[in-house]
Design a protein around this motif. Sequence first.
Motif, PDB file in Angstrom:
ATOM      1  N   LEU A  95     -20.846 -15.530  15.520  1.00 53.28           N
ATOM      2  CA  LEU A  95     -21.651 -14.592  14.734  1.00 53.28           C
ATOM      3  C   LEU A  95     -21.141 -13.169  14.946  1.00 53.28           C
ATOM      4  N   ILE A  96     -20.815 -12.860  16.208  1.00 55.06           N
ATOM      5  CA  ILE A  96     -20.318 -11.508  16.519  1.00 55.06           C
ATOM      6  C   ILE A  96     -18.956 -11.304  15.845  1.00 55.06           C
ATOM      7  N   ARG A  97     -18.112 -12.340  15.927  1.00 55.22           N
ATOM      8  CA  ARG A  97     -16.756 -12.257  15.384  1.00 55.22           C
ATOM      9  C   ARG A  97     -16.751 -12.007  13.873  1.00 55.22           C
ATOM     10  N   TYR A  98     -17.723 -12.610  13.190  1.00 52.96           N
ATOM     11  CA  TYR A  98     -17.729 -12.507  11.722  1.00 52.96           C
ATOM     12  C   TYR A  98     -18.628 -11.392  11.185  1.00 52.96           C
ATOM     13  N   ASP A  99     -19.259 -10.624  12.090  1.00 54.31           N
ATOM     14  CA  ASP A  99     -20.207  -9.605  11.637  1.00 54.31           C
ATOM     15  C   ASP A  99     -19.545  -8.655  10.620  1.00 54.31           C
ATOM     16  N   GLU A 100     -20.160  -8.543   9.474  1.00 58.18           N
ATOM     17  CA  GLU A 100     -19.702  -7.661   8.380  1.00 58.18           C
ATOM     18  C   GLU A 100     -18.305  -8.019   7.856  1.00 58.18           C
ATOM     19  N   GLN A 101     -17.832  -9.207   8.166  1.00 58.65           N
ATOM     20  CA  GLN A 101     -16.516  -9.629   7.676  1.00 58.65           C
ATOM     21  C   GLN A 101     -16.667 -10.372   6.348  1.00 58.65           C
ATOM     22  N   THR A 102     -15.570 -10.387   5.590  1.00 60.79           N
ATOM     23  CA  THR A 102     -15.573 -11.092   4.303  1.00 60.79           C
ATOM     24  C   THR A 102     -15.087 -12.528   4.495  1.00 60.79           C
ATOM     25  N   VAL A 103     -15.864 -13.455   3.989  1.00 60.53           N
ATOM     26  CA  VAL A 103     -15.469 -14.861   4.037  1.00 60.53           C
ATOM     27  C   VAL A 103     -15.485 -15.395   2.595  1.00 60.53           C
ATOM     28  N   VAL A 104     -14.319 -15.821   2.126  1.00 62.18           N
ATOM     29  CA  VAL A 104     -14.244 -16.369   0.759  1.00 62.18           C
ATOM     30  C   VAL A 104     -14.403 -17.889   0.848  1.00 62.18           C
ATOM     31  N   VAL A 105     -15.338 -18.418   0.066  1.00 56.72           N
ATOM     32  CA  VAL A 105     -15.600 -19.855   0.098  1.00 56.72           C
ATOM     33  C   VAL A 105     -15.392 -20.415  -1.303  1.00 56.72           C
ATOM     34  N   LYS A 106     -14.483 -21.386  -1.421  1.00 52.95           N
ATOM     35  CA  LYS A 106     -14.280 -22.017  -2.723  1.00 52.95           C
ATOM     36  C   LYS A 106     -15.040 -23.343  -2.754  1.00 52.95           C
ATOM     37  N   PHE A 107     -15.933 -23.442  -3.737  1.00 51.42           N
ATOM     38  CA  PHE A 107     -16.784 -24.613  -3.883  1.00 51.42           C
ATOM     39  C   PHE A 107     -16.204 -25.446  -5.029  1.00 51.42           C
ATOM     40  N   GLY A 108     -15.688 -26.630  -4.688  1.00 58.38           N
ATOM     41  CA  GLY A 108     -14.994 -27.463  -5.678  1.00 58.38           C
ATOM     42  C   GLY A 108     -15.952 -28.216  -6.595  1.00 58.38           C
ATOM     43  N   GLY A 109     -15.433 -28.558  -7.751  1.00 59.31           N
ATOM     44  CA  GLY A 109     -16.232 -29.261  -8.756  1.00 59.31           C
ATOM     45  C   GLY A 109     -16.765 -30.605  -8.288  1.00 59.31           C
ATOM     46  N   HIS A 110     -15.992 -31.304  -7.427  1.00 56.41           N
ATOM     47  CA  HIS A 110     -16.448 -32.616  -6.969  1.00 56.41           C
ATOM     48  C   HIS A 110     -17.685 -32.487  -6.080  1.00 56.41           C
ATOM     49  N   ALA A 111     -17.682 -31.474  -5.181  1.00 53.17           N
ATOM     50  CA  ALA A 111     -18.803 -31.288  -4.248  1.00 53.17           C
ATOM     51  C   ALA A 111     -20.094 -30.952  -4.992  1.00 53.17           C
ATOM     52  N   MET A 112     -19.956 -30.339  -6.177  1.00 55.91           N
ATOM     53  CA  MET A 112     -21.158 -29.920  -6.922  1.00 55.91           C
ATOM     54  C   MET A 112     -21.950 -31.084  -7.503  1.00 55.91           C
ATOM     55  N   GLY A 113     -21.283 -32.219  -7.627  1.00 55.57           N
ATOM     56  CA  GLY A 113     -21.925 -33.368  -8.274  1.00 55.57           C
ATOM     57  C   GLY A 113     -23.161 -33.858  -7.535  1.00 55.57           C
TER      58      GLY A 113
END
Length: 317
Positions: free
Chosen positions: A35-53
């Motif tokens: 939590l400390i390491r990622y504080d105010e950091q940008t994390v890009v998450v790609k959500f694939g079409g298969h997972a959305m099903g």
Amino acid sequence: MTSTNKPHEKSAGVVEDRPSAHLQARILAEAIPHLIRYDEQTVVVKFGGHAMGDEQLSNAFAQDIVYLKQSGINPIVVHGGGPQIASMLKKLEIKSDFVNGLRVTDKPTVEVVEMVLAGKINKEIVSAINRQGGKAVGISGKDANLMIAKKITEMADPQSNLMKAVDIGFVGDPLEVNPHIVEVISKSDLIPVIAPVGISRDGETLNINADTFASALAARMQAKRLLLLTDVAGVLDNDKKLVPELTIDDAHAMIKSGAISGGMIPKIEGCIEVVEAGVEGVVIIDGRVPHCVLLELFTEHGVGTLVRRAERKKSKG
Ligand SMILES: Nc1ncnc2c1ncn2[C@@H]1O[C@H](COP(=O)(O)OP(=O)(O)O)[C@@H](O)[C@H]1O
Ligand SMILES: CC(=O)N[C@@H](CCC(=O)OP(=O)(O)O)C(=O)O
């Protein structure tokens, strides 16, 4: 054993005991440094079409994104929608082919792609996040010129690596990324959710593979992490065994030998670009695992394939 008073619902509908206080404390202690390491950091998450099903998986994903935002991280969601585009094209009786994992996109197809991605799917993900208590805002690569792209006119042959001229229609490769709109949204309490549609310098709408889009954005923004969620455990070798870590050289060799093919090619090519841009935490993770985003970011146990620049130096002993 199933508890009768306070059952803990698993997303598959299975009821399990709450972890003991001891275990809960251990989980929290493990999460705090992350939590400390990622504080105010940008994390890009790609959500694939298969997972959305899967509705439960989608809800778990939306919950994870809201948790990230609440804990002071800046999540940026880029989504796919390949299977959903395919089913709409089928309904409309429009044939569709792929070349090296990219959809051949003629004029009628690009209209369907934009309608499905920037219309239906984008708003579904926005609603899913908002139902979990977040404030998501849906945009596409066209908004504020976020993703200026150029039509793909040549591609490397996976086996020989030689460039070959191709005509795959209105398919784009990122040319210029202008993340201002994403930064403005992210700086507030809002969460950007981005459909992978871009615009050419001549104003043409271009279909961009969602992994390619997410990778270009992560590289341009120098994100702390890029997570690509997919429908397999990660990169698999010829024996279908998970490859937990992959160097750029290994990745090129696996594409050349055919061990990596289809939709995994743009994913890996995107990862290579991001790693080469200096981003260290680039992973392909199993989107079928509920809360895979939290598990990947906040526990010691990665759930997929980490792509890295070179072999880790062997530690002594
Ligand atoms: N070496 C490999 N390891 C894992 N998956 C692979 C590999 N080579 C090809 N693939 C294919 O890539 C697919 C993932 O890409 P894609 O279908 O585009 O998924 P997504 O919708 O999640 O982006 C897998 O389902 C698998 O069929
Ligand atoms: C050029 C190209 O192939 N674009 C993709 C865009 C959607 C996508 O990438 O969706 P997934 O992440 O679910 O595969 C397509 O038309 O399917």
